[in-house]
Scaffold this motif. Structure first.
Motif, mmCIF file in Angstrom:
data_model
loop_
_atom_site.group_PDB
_atom_site.id
_atom_site.type_symbol
_atom_site.label_atom_id
_atom_site.label_comp_id
_atom_site.label_asym_id
_atom_site.label_seq_id
_atom_site.Cartn_x
_atom_site.Cartn_y
_atom_site.Cartn_z
ATOM 1 N N TYR A 141 0.823 -1.208 0.000
ATOM 2 C CA TYR A 141 0.000 0.000 0.000
ATOM 3 C C TYR A 141 0.861 1.263 0.000
ATOM 4 N N GLU A 144 2.661 1.725 -3.417
ATOM 5 C CA GLU A 144 1.720 2.211 -4.426
ATOM 6 C C GLU A 144 1.367 3.675 -4.179
ATOM 7 N N LYS A 149 2.030 3.952 -8.727
ATOM 8 C CA LYS A 149 1.929 2.785 -9.606
ATOM 9 C C LYS A 149 1.044 1.718 -8.967
ATOM 10 N N SER A 150 0.421 0.919 -9.826
ATOM 11 C CA SER A 150 -0.412 -0.180 -9.364
ATOM 12 C C SER A 150 0.370 -1.480 -9.500
ATOM 13 N N VAL A 151 0.457 -2.228 -8.423
ATOM 14 C CA VAL A 151 1.211 -3.477 -8.403
ATOM 15 C C VAL A 151 0.352 -4.619 -8.928
#
Length: 352
Positions: A141, A144, A149-151
């Protein structure tokens, strides 16, 4: 009364506590989404629940935070390494990696490691404790939140042995994949272990569909015991048997991690032993140039890793050389945490 770590609770556990104080069960789903979808860090920001309930949440629960102590970004490949300070002043490391298909994150599961592998920096500063489910989750969390960025993939290959922190890691995986929260398929998760054999059997029976990565590093029993003390308790034959069970039970391919170390496990004879050990298994070998550690004298010639891969290929074993990321920021786990712990000691134990 000690407050409850709300981020480590699954939806059912949260609902049980809320109903015990007279709240409706559906409130749990609202709060769960605030925590795991909207990622709020303050109960007062949960605007669709009453002021009274928010007050009760503040009295009963805490939201476990991690704080970015240091952030290093590679100028070579955009890898970002985080040193997080925990609420008790300890440190863990996390690495955010960019690939062609998206972003993957390598998370830690313990403060330090008790496994004692000779070539690993994570064990040098000593073992302190296991991380809670929320402390593992918050590494994702916070990364990100910081990076924007989205993991899309998670690797449990940072500091610590995940299967030595089994219950908290399983809770983390449950939270990570919960449809009311992150909803990440566990097929996008890889769990690395040095070989806690009973837990491999337990994990296989759970059929979670994650990728099991086994740190092998040597293909004979005596040699493995010299560099990996865990092998003295769970020897190589029992480990391979457990891996075969995992493959049969889950239908998933196992990855064997093999750090190629000059003059230790990189000879033609070593390739023969490894090929014989793994022949017929649904597996892949991931060859790793050993990371330089100041307190250790292990080293790897890059050409030696490539040659070892060719030797395995000629023996019918599927092997690739792991892409090295973040080489200019010491992205191998354990080094930042060790330095921070030493600095903390110099400062008399005060947070830096």
């Amino acid at each position: 009364m000690e407050k409850i770590d709300i981020l480590s609770l699954d939806l059912d556990e949260l609902a049980e506590i809320l109903t015990s104080i007279g709240e409706k069960k559906f409130r749990a789903k609202q709060i769960f989404q605030w925590l795991h979808v909207k990622r709020v860090l303050d109960f007062d920001k949960m605007t669709d629940i009453s002021v009274q309930l928010r007050r009760s949440l503040n009295e009963i629960f805490c939201i476990n935070r991690l704080f970015v102590q240091k952030r290093l970004e590679s100028a070579i490949d955009n890898t970002v390494k985080y040193l997080y300070r925990l609420s008790d002043g300890n440190f863990v490391e996390t690495v955010l990696m960019e690939y062609s298909y998206g972003y993957s994150i390598c998370v830690s599961t313990q403060v330090g490691c008790k496994m004692g592998c000779n070539f690993c920096a994570s064990t040098i500063a000593g073992y302190v404790r296991s991380l809670t489910a929320s402390e593992i989750l918050m590494q994702i969390y916070e990364a990100e939140r910081d990076s924007g960025k989205s993991v899309s993939g998670v690797v449990l290959m940072g500091i610590g042995e995940p299967l030595d922190n089994f219950d908290n890691v399983m809770k983390f995986l449950h939270l990570l994949s919960h449809k009311g929260g992150n909803d990440m398929s566990l097929r996008h998760v890889s769990l690395s272990t040095c070989g806690i054999v009973p837990r491999i059997y337990e994990l296989a029976d759970m059929k979670l569909q994650l990728t099991l990565s086994v740190s092998l590093h040597c293909a004979d029993n005596e040699g493995r015991s010299e560099i990996m003390p865990v092998n003295k308790k769970y020897d190589l034959p029992s480990l391979i048997e457990a891996c075969r069970y995992y493959i049969d039970k889950t239908g998933r391919r196992v990855t064997f991690e093999y750090a190629v170390i000059d003059d230790v496990n990189s000879s033609s004879a070593d390739a023969d032993k490894l090929a014989k050990l793994l022949r017929g298994m649904n597996c892949h070998v991931n060859l790793i140039p050993v990371n330089k550690v100041r307190e250790r004298n292990y080293h790897t010639a890059r050409s030696g890793v490539a040659e070892f891969a060719k030797q395995l290929g000629r023996r019918g074993i599927n092997a690739t050389v792991r892409r090295t990321l973040g080489s200019d920021i010491e992205a191998a786990c354990g080094q930042l945490r060790r330095d921070a712990a030493q600095q903390n000691e110099k400062n008399g134990g005060a947070d830096t």
